[in-house]
Design a protein around this motif. Structure first.
Motif, PDB file in Angstrom:
ATOM      1  N   THR A 109       0.833  -1.200   0.000  1.00 29.00           N
ATOM      2  CA  THR A 109       0.000   0.000   0.000  1.00 29.00           C
ATOM      3  C   THR A 109       0.866   1.247   0.000  1.00 29.00           C
ATOM      4  O   THR A 109       2.013   1.220   0.434  1.00 29.00           O
ATOM      5  CB  THR A 109      -0.919   0.035   1.242  1.00 29.00           C
ATOM      6  OG1 THR A 109      -0.106   0.075   2.426  1.00 29.00           O
ATOM      7  CG2 THR A 109      -1.839  -1.165   1.277  1.00 29.00           C
ATOM      8  N   ALA A 110       0.282   2.339  -0.483  1.00 31.18           N
ATOM      9  CA  ALA A 110       0.966   3.634  -0.467  1.00 31.18           C
ATOM     10  C   ALA A 110      -0.081   4.727  -0.400  1.00 31.18           C
ATOM     11  O   ALA A 110      -1.153   4.621  -1.008  1.00 31.18           O
ATOM     12  CB  ALA A 110       1.830   3.802  -1.716  1.00 31.18           C
ATOM     13  N   SER A 111       0.223   5.781   0.351  1.00 28.16           N
ATOM     14  CA  SER A 111      -0.686   6.925   0.445  1.00 28.16           C
ATOM     15  C   SER A 111       0.100   8.220   0.363  1.00 28.16           C
ATOM     16  O   SER A 111       1.262   8.282   0.770  1.00 28.16           O
ATOM     17  CB  SER A 111      -1.490   6.891   1.750  1.00 28.16           C
ATOM     18  OG  SER A 111      -0.630   7.006   2.875  1.00 28.16           O
ATOM     19  N   VAL A 112      -0.534   9.234  -0.205  1.00 32.73           N
ATOM     20  CA  VAL A 112       0.040  10.571  -0.331  1.00 32.73           C
ATOM     21  C   VAL A 112      -0.976  11.566   0.208  1.00 32.73           C
ATOM     22  O   VAL A 112      -2.123  11.602  -0.241  1.00 32.73           O
ATOM     23  CB  VAL A 112       0.383  10.907  -1.791  1.00 32.73           C
ATOM     24  CG1 VAL A 112       0.919  12.329  -1.901  1.00 32.73           C
ATOM     25  CG2 VAL A 112       1.390   9.916  -2.353  1.00 32.73           C
ATOM     26  N   ASN A 113      -0.567  12.344   1.193  1.00 28.97           N
ATOM     27  CA  ASN A 113      -1.436  13.345   1.818  1.00 28.97           C
ATOM     28  C   ASN A 113      -2.712  12.724   2.396  1.00 28.97           C
ATOM     29  O   ASN A 113      -3.764  13.342   2.417  1.00 28.97           O
ATOM     30  CB  ASN A 113      -1.791  14.438   0.810  1.00 28.97           C
ATOM     31  CG  ASN A 113      -2.144  15.753   1.475  1.00 28.97           C
ATOM     32  OD1 ASN A 113      -1.566  16.114   2.496  1.00 28.97           O
ATOM     33  ND2 ASN A 113      -3.085  16.489   0.903  1.00 28.97           N
TER      34      ASN A 113
END
Length: 265
Positions: free
Chosen positions: A66-70
C-alpha cells in the motif's frame, strides 16, 4: 476538496511490490515521509527509485503493498492523490520558445488560477530568475532551466513534490543552484521526495535518507543515524619502509651539508 493537513506522515509506503515478468523491481519497500521534510531515496541505476515515484504519482499500479500521499490511498483515491502533488521528471519540461515568465503564466492559466502574472513574478523571485524572466528559455543555462521547471511544479501550491533525479546531466555549478532551490521548497513547508544516485546530493539536501538496493530499503535514517551504522574508526600502525633519500641522509649523518653526491676529490 483535498484536505490541507493530515496527522502522521504525508507519504506512507508499506510492503510495496512491483515486478516485470520475472524481474522483481520492488520487493517489499517501506518508508514514511514527514510533512515539510526532504526525503531522499538513494540508489544506483536500476534500484527501483523511479518505479516508486511512478507508483506514488498514480502512473503505475503496484503488484502488492500500500501507499498513500497526503492521506489518500494511491490505489483507491488516485484523483485526490493527483491533486496533492507535483512531479518533476529527470528532464526539464519547459517550452524553450517562451520566456521564463510566459512558461509560468501558461501553467497558472491552465490551472485556472487567479492573477497568473503575480504568481509568475512571485516564483521568479523565489527562484532567483527575475532578471531572466523576460528572456527565452532557450538562452537559459541548465541550472536555470531546472529551477524554472521546479518553479512550474509549484504552481497551485501542491503540498508534496516529487523530484526524480533533479540534477541529472547538470554541471557542478548548476547542481548547486538546484540544491538551493530544493532547500527553498522545504523552507516554504513543501514536502519533498527526491530520488538520486549521488551520495553528496542526499547528504546536502535530505533530512532523512533511505537506501534502496535490489528492490528493498536496506537502511533508512538521518545522516547521523546512518553514520552510526558504519564501523567505528580504528587506528592501525603500518611499518613505513625508508626511501633511498632517508637511507642516504641517515648514513652520512644528515647534518653534514658540506659533502654532496658526485663531488670529486
Amino acid at each position: 476538496m483535498v484536505a490541507q493537513s493530515i496527522a502522521g506522515p504525508v507519504i506512507r509506503v508499506r510492503g510495496l511490490e512491483k515486478s516485470y515478468g520475472k524481474l522483481e523491481v520492488l520487493r517489499g519497500v517501506d518508508f514514511d515521509v514527514a510533512r515539510g521534510s526532504i526525503f531522499a531515496l538513494l540508489g544506483s541505476n536500476g534500484a527501483g527509485k523511479t518505479t516508486v515515484v511512478r507508483i506514488l504519482a498514480t502512473l503505475l499500479k503496484a503488484d502488492g503493498g500500500t501507499a498513500s500521499v497526503n492521506g489518500f490511498d494511491v490505489a483507491t483515491r488516485p484523483a485526490d492523490v493527483r491533486e496533492s502533488f507535483s512531479l518533476t521528471g529527470q528532464f526539464a519540461a519547459v517550452d524553450e520558445i517562451l520566456s521564463g515568465r510566459e512558461n509560468l503564466v501558461l501553467v497558472a492559466r491552465l490551472r485556472h488560477l487567479k492573477d497568473p502574472g503575480a504568481i509568475a513574478d512571485d516564483l521568479l523571485r523565489r527562484f532567483s530568475l527575475t532578471d531572466a524572466g523576460g528572456r527565452k528559455v532557450s538562452t537559459y543555462s541548465g541550472g536555470m532551466r531546472r529551477r524554472l521547471d521546479i518553479a512550474m511544479s509549484l504552481i497551485g501550491n501542491s503540498p508534496v513534490i516529487f523530484l526524480d533525479e533533479p540534477t541529472a546531466g547538470l554541471d557542478p555549478e548548476a547542481r548547486i543552484e538546484v540544491w538551493h532551490a530544493v532547500k527553498e521548497l522545504a523552507g516554504y513547508g513543501t514536502t519533498v521526495l527526491l530520488t538520486t544516485q549521488h551520495l553528496d546530493e542526499a547528504e546536502q539536501l535530505a533530512d532523512r535518507i533511505a537506501i534502496l538496493h535490489q528492490g528493498r530499503i536496506i537502511a533508512n535514517g538521518t545522516l547521523a543515524e546512518l553514520k552510526r551504522l558504519f564501523p567505528a574508526a580504528s587506528v592501525e600502525y603500518v611499518e613505513k619502509q625508508p626511501t633511498l633519500e632517508e637511507i642516504f641522509l641517515s648514513v652520512i649523518g644528515g647534518d653534514d651539508k658540506s659533502d654532496t653526491i658526485g663531488t670529486s676529490n
